[in-house]
Every structure is written in structure tokens, then in C-alpha cells.
Design a protein around this motif. Structure first.
Motif, PDB file in Angstrom:
ATOM      1  N   MET A   1      69.918  37.059 -39.234  1.00  0.00           N
ATOM      2  CA  MET A   1      69.431  37.576 -37.957  1.00  0.00           C
ATOM      3  C   MET A   1      68.369  38.655 -38.192  1.00  0.00           C
ATOM      4  SD  MET A   1      70.973  35.746 -35.775  1.00  0.00           S
ATOM      5  CE  MET A   1      70.603  36.611 -34.250  1.00  0.00           C
ATOM      6  N   THR A   2      67.607  38.933 -37.162  1.00  0.00           N
ATOM      7  CA  THR A   2      66.550  39.928 -37.267  1.00  0.00           C
ATOM      8  C   THR A   2      66.359  40.615 -35.925  1.00  0.00           C
ATOM      9  OG1 THR A   2      64.185  40.264 -37.651  1.00  0.00           O
ATOM     10  CG2 THR A   2      64.839  38.118 -36.811  1.00  0.00           C
ATOM     11  N   ASP A   3      66.021  41.897 -35.968  1.00  0.00           N
ATOM     12  CA  ASP A   3      65.728  42.627 -34.733  1.00  0.00           C
ATOM     13  C   ASP A   3      64.416  42.166 -34.105  1.00  0.00           C
ATOM     14  OD1 ASP A   3      68.024  44.095 -35.094  1.00  0.00           O
ATOM     15  OD2 ASP A   3      67.012  45.789 -36.053  1.00  0.00           O
ATOM     16  N   GLU A   4      63.636  41.399 -34.869  1.00  0.00           N
ATOM     17  CA  GLU A   4      62.336  40.938 -34.369  1.00  0.00           C
ATOM     18  C   GLU A   4      62.459  39.788 -33.373  1.00  0.00           C
ATOM     19  OE1 GLU A   4      59.886  42.062 -38.473  1.00  0.00           O
ATOM     20  OE2 GLU A   4      60.514  39.999 -38.078  1.00  0.00           O
ATOM     21  N   LEU A   5      63.659  39.251 -33.248  1.00  0.00           N
ATOM     22  CA  LEU A   5      63.924  38.209 -32.252  1.00  0.00           C
ATOM     23  C   LEU A   5      65.256  38.508 -31.591  1.00  0.00           C
ATOM     24  CD1 LEU A   5      62.911  35.273 -31.236  1.00  0.00           C
ATOM     25  CD2 LEU A   5      64.873  34.477 -32.579  1.00  0.00           C
ATOM     26  N   ILE A   6      65.256  38.549 -30.262  1.00  0.00           N
ATOM     27  CA  ILE A   6      66.491  38.748 -29.511  1.00  0.00           C
ATOM     28  C   ILE A   6      66.999  37.383 -29.065  1.00  0.00           C
ATOM     29  CG2 ILE A   6      67.555  39.822 -27.494  1.00  0.00           C
ATOM     30  CD1 ILE A   6      65.236  41.891 -27.592  1.00  0.00           C
ATOM     31  N   THR A   7      68.138  37.001 -29.578  1.00  0.00           N
ATOM     32  CA  THR A   7      68.745  35.716 -29.223  1.00  0.00           C
ATOM     33  C   THR A   7      69.969  35.985 -28.365  1.00  0.00           C
ATOM     34  OG1 THR A   7      68.038  34.818 -31.354  1.00  0.00           O
ATOM     35  CG2 THR A   7      69.697  33.570 -30.143  1.00  0.00           C
ATOM     36  N   ARG A   8      70.016  35.358 -27.200  1.00  0.00           N
ATOM     37  CA  ARG A   8      71.166  35.565 -26.326  1.00  0.00           C
ATOM     38  C   ARG A   8      71.370  34.352 -25.437  1.00  0.00           C
ATOM     39  NH1 ARG A   8      66.837  37.698 -23.713  1.00  0.00           N
ATOM     40  NH2 ARG A   8      66.776  37.658 -21.426  1.00  0.00           N
ATOM     41  N   ARG A   9      72.542  34.312 -24.804  1.00  0.00           N
ATOM     42  CA  ARG A   9      72.821  33.265 -23.833  1.00  0.00           C
ATOM     43  C   ARG A   9      73.214  33.893 -22.508  1.00  0.00           C
ATOM     44  NH1 ARG A   9      76.745  28.944 -26.719  1.00  0.00           N
ATOM     45  NH2 ARG A   9      77.349  28.698 -24.545  1.00  0.00           N
ATOM     46  N   GLU A  10      72.666  33.362 -21.444  1.00  0.00           N
ATOM     47  CA  GLU A  10      73.048  33.761 -20.100  1.00  0.00           C
ATOM     48  C   GLU A  10      73.415  32.496 -19.343  1.00  0.00           C
ATOM     49  OE1 GLU A  10      70.535  36.443 -17.938  1.00  0.00           O
ATOM     50  OE2 GLU A  10      69.710  37.318 -19.771  1.00  0.00           O
ATOM     51  N   SER A  11      74.678  32.387 -18.983  1.00  0.00           N
ATOM     52  CA  SER A  11      75.195  31.170 -18.359  1.00  0.00           C
ATOM     53  C   SER A  11      74.822  29.980 -19.239  1.00  0.00           C
ATOM     54  CB  SER A  11      74.658  31.026 -16.932  1.00  0.00           C
ATOM     55  OG  SER A  11      75.107  32.098 -16.134  1.00  0.00           O
ATOM     56  N   GLY A  12      74.099  29.005 -18.699  1.00  0.00           N
ATOM     57  CA  GLY A  12      73.781  27.818 -19.482  1.00  0.00           C
ATOM     58  C   GLY A  12      72.422  27.848 -20.134  1.00  0.00           C
ATOM     59  N   VAL A  13      71.840  29.036 -20.270  1.00  0.00           N
ATOM     60  CA  VAL A  13      70.483  29.151 -20.811  1.00  0.00           C
ATOM     61  C   VAL A  13      70.467  29.983 -22.086  1.00  0.00           C
ATOM     62  CG1 VAL A  13      68.121  29.910 -20.348  1.00  0.00           C
ATOM     63  CG2 VAL A  13      69.506  28.948 -18.491  1.00  0.00           C
ATOM     64  N   GLY A  14      69.848  29.438 -23.121  1.00  0.00           N
ATOM     65  CA  GLY A  14      69.642  30.190 -24.351  1.00  0.00           C
ATOM     66  C   GLY A  14      68.279  30.853 -24.318  1.00  0.00           C
ATOM     67  N   PHE A  15      68.228  32.138 -24.663  1.00  0.00           N
ATOM     68  CA  PHE A  15      66.973  32.890 -24.656  1.00  0.00           C
ATOM     69  C   PHE A  15      66.535  33.191 -26.085  1.00  0.00           C
ATOM     70  CE2 PHE A  15      68.011  33.615 -20.277  1.00  0.00           C
ATOM     71  CZ  PHE A  15      66.831  33.994 -19.639  1.00  0.00           C
ATOM     72  N   LEU A  16      65.262  32.928 -26.361  1.00  0.00           N
ATOM     73  CA  LEU A  16      64.617  33.361 -27.594  1.00  0.00           C
ATOM     74  C   LEU A  16      63.524  34.335 -27.174  1.00  0.00           C
ATOM     75  CD1 LEU A  16      64.213  29.902 -29.384  1.00  0.00           C
ATOM     76  CD2 LEU A  16      66.005  31.605 -29.762  1.00  0.00           C
ATOM     77  N   THR A  17      63.779  35.622 -27.383  1.00  0.00           N
ATOM     78  CA  THR A  17      62.859  36.659 -26.912  1.00  0.00           C
ATOM     79  C   THR A  17      62.178  37.314 -28.108  1.00  0.00           C
ATOM     80  OG1 THR A  17      64.218  37.070 -24.948  1.00  0.00           O
ATOM     81  CG2 THR A  17      62.648  38.783 -25.570  1.00  0.00           C
ATOM     82  N   LEU A  18      60.885  37.085 -28.243  1.00  0.00           N
ATOM     83  CA  LEU A  18      60.128  37.683 -29.339  1.00  0.00           C
ATOM     84  C   LEU A  18      60.121  39.201 -29.159  1.00  0.00           C
ATOM     85  CD1 LEU A  18      57.063  35.242 -29.357  1.00  0.00           C
ATOM     86  CD2 LEU A  18      59.306  34.953 -30.438  1.00  0.00           C
ATOM     87  N   ASN A  19      60.371  39.932 -30.253  1.00  0.00           N
ATOM     88  CA  ASN A  19      60.583  41.373 -30.126  1.00  0.00           C
ATOM     89  C   ASN A  19      59.903  42.133 -31.261  1.00  0.00           C
ATOM     90  OD1 ASN A  19      61.767  43.695 -28.885  1.00  0.00           O
ATOM     91  ND2 ASN A  19      63.337  43.707 -30.487  1.00  0.00           N
ATOM     92  N   ARG A  20      58.608  41.981 -31.316  1.00  0.00           N
ATOM     93  CA  ARG A  20      57.792  42.709 -32.298  1.00  0.00           C
ATOM     94  C   ARG A  20      56.559  43.244 -31.577  1.00  0.00           C
ATOM     95  NH1 ARG A  20      54.588  40.425 -37.327  1.00  0.00           N
ATOM     96  NH2 ARG A  20      54.694  42.220 -38.716  1.00  0.00           N
ATOM     97  N   PRO A  21      56.768  44.114 -30.585  1.00  0.00           N
ATOM     98  CA  PRO A  21      55.684  44.482 -29.671  1.00  0.00           C
ATOM     99  C   PRO A  21      54.488  45.156 -30.337  1.00  0.00           C
ATOM    100  CG  PRO A  21      57.616  45.875 -29.321  1.00  0.00           C
ATOM    101  CD  PRO A  21      58.042  44.753 -30.206  1.00  0.00           C
ATOM    102  N   LYS A  22      54.710  45.945 -31.382  1.00  0.00           N
ATOM    103  CA  LYS A  22      53.583  46.640 -32.015  1.00  0.00           C
ATOM    104  C   LYS A  22      52.617  45.676 -32.684  1.00  0.00           C
ATOM    105  CE  LYS A  22      55.946  51.055 -32.727  1.00  0.00           C
ATOM    106  NZ  LYS A  22      56.431  52.052 -33.724  1.00  0.00           N
TER     107      LYS A  22
END
Length: 347
Positions: A1-22
């Protein structure tokens, strides 16, 4: 795992949230790993009905791949680690292209290179007034990879060849006009769109309900010129066509092309021509991997990144320096098959 990507699930949806804003969420190997792992885990999970790819704060969706890492590889390990990065990134691109569940990419802001690679395979591609789409690789001696050969070659009116050679940035309305985006939403409606998808609303209906009519696509005014001047797969023909046109648009376009790597421009034209004849995305990615295996360590890439990104002098010394210097033999060597055990293969 890496802090540079936020992986989560909300109900029936998987989220891949890119997290390297700088770094405008530029992709690292760890991010590619994490996205692939999550997608594989969700692929056969009946509880996951759809996947959303988006980004955390910042002014862009994804600025591309980790160019500094790739240049360092070219300079220090003969491209070995860089090529390993490409291998896995292309597997992620292919996984998204063949994914059995609907993927929604919210391309709000800068979307370039690697960002195109993880968003274009999505069934739903949502642009906004902030979207700035480009494949700018000719300016750094790379080439429009991550599936660029496939997606660009299938745009109408030689638009793909124009975008590949010039690296032109187009906005959200232009993406919709070109077919690169499926929906156009105001940026302040994205949270609502995601909430509706999480709540179980049918995806197409939810996006359509929140869509607005985009502004007129500025590039449409030049569609006939693009189709005419970029009609040939021979780079010298394109330059000659522009040179013969006294219009301001042609002069600006020609000036732009004169700043690009002649090698990359010829590679891109061959890449798109070959890809247009392919029937399988995996074959396209295998072709692009062969190109990457050669281009990564050729002089133009390290030099282009130095001039444009590292030193910011914008004075690359291309090698070969002219289109005529990029021989047919050089292009053939870049596209030649790799040894069987070195060829790219999908997951």
C-alpha cells in the motif's frame, strides 16, 4: 500500500483516489501497484458494482508518469528500472481496458500522459471546465504511450495525429467534441455525481442528469485544416503542407512542431498507423512496450526532460536533429520485436 493512492469502498463502489497533489498526482510505481491490486481484488467481488478513479486536492487529475524517475533510470541503469515501470503501468492500462465492471474517471484538471492512460480505458470519462488534456511526449523525446496509439489513432479527422505531434492541450468541451470524454459536468457537481453513483443510481443516468451543454469546442474551427495538413503518415509531408499554408494557424502549428523531437514525431506517426490496424488492445500495448524499450535510452528522452523539466531552458538538442536524419532504418529498429522472453504480456 502507499499513501500516494487512497483506496476505499463506499457501498458498492470502489474508489481509486490519486493522492500526490504536489506532483499533480503523477504516477509512481507504488501507485500503479496499488491500483492494480485493488482492481484485481474487486474484479470478482460481487459487492463491488463499479469503480471510480478521481484525485484528492490539487489542480489536476494526473500530470503523467514519474518522468524524473524514468530519466534517472535512463542515465543510471540503462533503462532497466524505467522499463519495469512501463511494463507494470501497461498492465494496469490493459486491466482497466478489459475490466468487467464499469469504471468512471473524473478528469477534472490537468490530464496528461499517464493520466490519459488510466482514464481513457474507462467506460465513463467525465470532463469539466478545468480539464486540460494533452499527450505532450514529443516535447520530451518520449512518445504517446499508455495506450495513446490506440485511442489517438481512432479519433476522427486526423485529430489524433495532430494531438500526438503537437502535444496540444485541449479543454473539457474539446474533449467531449473529440469523443475523449463522455460527459461534461461543472466541477462543483462532481461530488453530487459520485454520491449518486454510491447511492446506487444508474451511472449513465446520474451523469447525464448532472451534465450541462459544454461551450463551443474551439478546436472545431480548425478541424478541416487539421484533417488536411495532418493527412499523411509521413512527417515530412505534414511539415511541407503546413509550410505551403500562409495562414497564422499553420505558421503557429509549424513553429510548434519545430520544437519537438523529430524522432518522436516519426515514431508517433508510425505508432498510430500501426495501431489503427490492430484489433486487440493487448497487441497495441505490446507494440508500445517495444517502442519504450528502445526510446527510453535513446538520446532524446534524457535531453528532452533536461531541457523542458529539469533545467527549464526549453532548448533541447535533438539527436537526430532533423526529420531527414531520422531514417527508416532507425524507425524500424525502434519497432522491431523483442526477444520472446522480453516481450510485454497482459496480466
Amino acid at each position: 500500500m502507499t499513501d500516494e493512492l487512497i483506496t476505499r469502498r463506499e457501498s458498492g463502489v470502489g474508489f481509486l483516489t490519486l493522492n500526490r497533489p504536489k506532483a499533480i498526482h503523477a504516477l509512481t510505481a507504488a501507485m500503479d501497484h496499488a491500483m492494480t491490486d485493488a482492481l484485481l481484488a474487486w474484479k470478482d467481488d460481487a459487492a463491488v458494482k463499479a469503480v471510480i478513479i478521481d484525485h484528492s486536492e490539487g489542480r489536476g487529475f494526473c500530470a503523467g508518469g514519474d518522468i524524473a524517475f524514468l530519466r534517472n533510470s535512463a542515465l543510471t541503469d540503462n533503462g532497466v528500472s524505467g522499463l519495469a515501470f512501463f511494463y507494470e503501468e501497461y498492465q494496469l492500462n490493459h486491466l482497466l481496458f478489459t475490466y468487467p465492471k464499469p469504471v468512471v474517471a473524473f478528469v477534472d484538471g490537468i490530464t496528461m500522459g499517464g493520466g490519459v492512460g488510466i482514464s481513457q480505458p474507462a467506460k465513463y470519462r467525465v470532463a469539466t471546465e478545468n480539464t486540460r488534456f494533452a499527450m505532450p511526449e514529443t516535447g520530451i523525446g518520449l512518445f504517446p504511450d499508455v495506450g495513446g496509439g490506440w485511442f489517438l489513432s481512432r479519433l476522427p479527422g486526423r485529430l489524433g495525429q495532430y494531438l500526438a505531434l503537437t502535444g496540444a492541450r485541449i479543454d473539457g468541451s474539446e474533449c467531449v467534441w473529440a469523443g475523449l470524454a463522455t460527459h461534461y459536468l461543472p466541477a462543483d457537481q462532481l461530488a453530487e455525481a459520485k454520491a449518486r453513483i454510491v447511492a446506487g443510481h444508474e451511472i449513465a443516468g446520474a451523469l447525464t442528469a448532472l451534465s450541462v451543454t459544454p461551450p463551443d469546442a474551439k478546436i472545431a474551427a480548425h478541424a478541416s485544416e487539421i484533417a488536411r495538413h495532418f493527412a499523411s503518415d509521413r512527417y515530412e509531408d505534414i511539415l511541407a503542407s503546413l509550410e505551403a499554408d500562409p495562414s497564422e494557424w499553420a505558421a503557429k502549428t509549424l513553429a510548434t512542431l519545430h520544437t519537438k523531437s523529430p524522432q518522436t514525431c516519426k515514431v508517433a506517426l508510425r505508432q498510430l498507423a500501426d495501431s489503427a490496424r490492430l484489433g486487440d488492445f493487448a497487441d497495441n500495448m505490446a507494440m508500445e512496450y517495444r517502442i519504450a524499450a528502445r526510446v527510453l535510452t535513446r538520446p532524446d528522452f534524457a535531453e528532452g526532460v533536461r531541457a523542458v523539466i529539469v533545467d527549464k531552458t526549453n532548448d533541447p538538442k535533438w539527436d537526430p536533429a532533423t526529420p531527414e536524419g531520422v531514417t527508416d532504418e532507425l524507425i524500424e529498429s525502434i519497432f522491431a520485436p523483442l526477444p520472446a522472453d522480453k516481450e510485454w504480456k497482459p496480466l
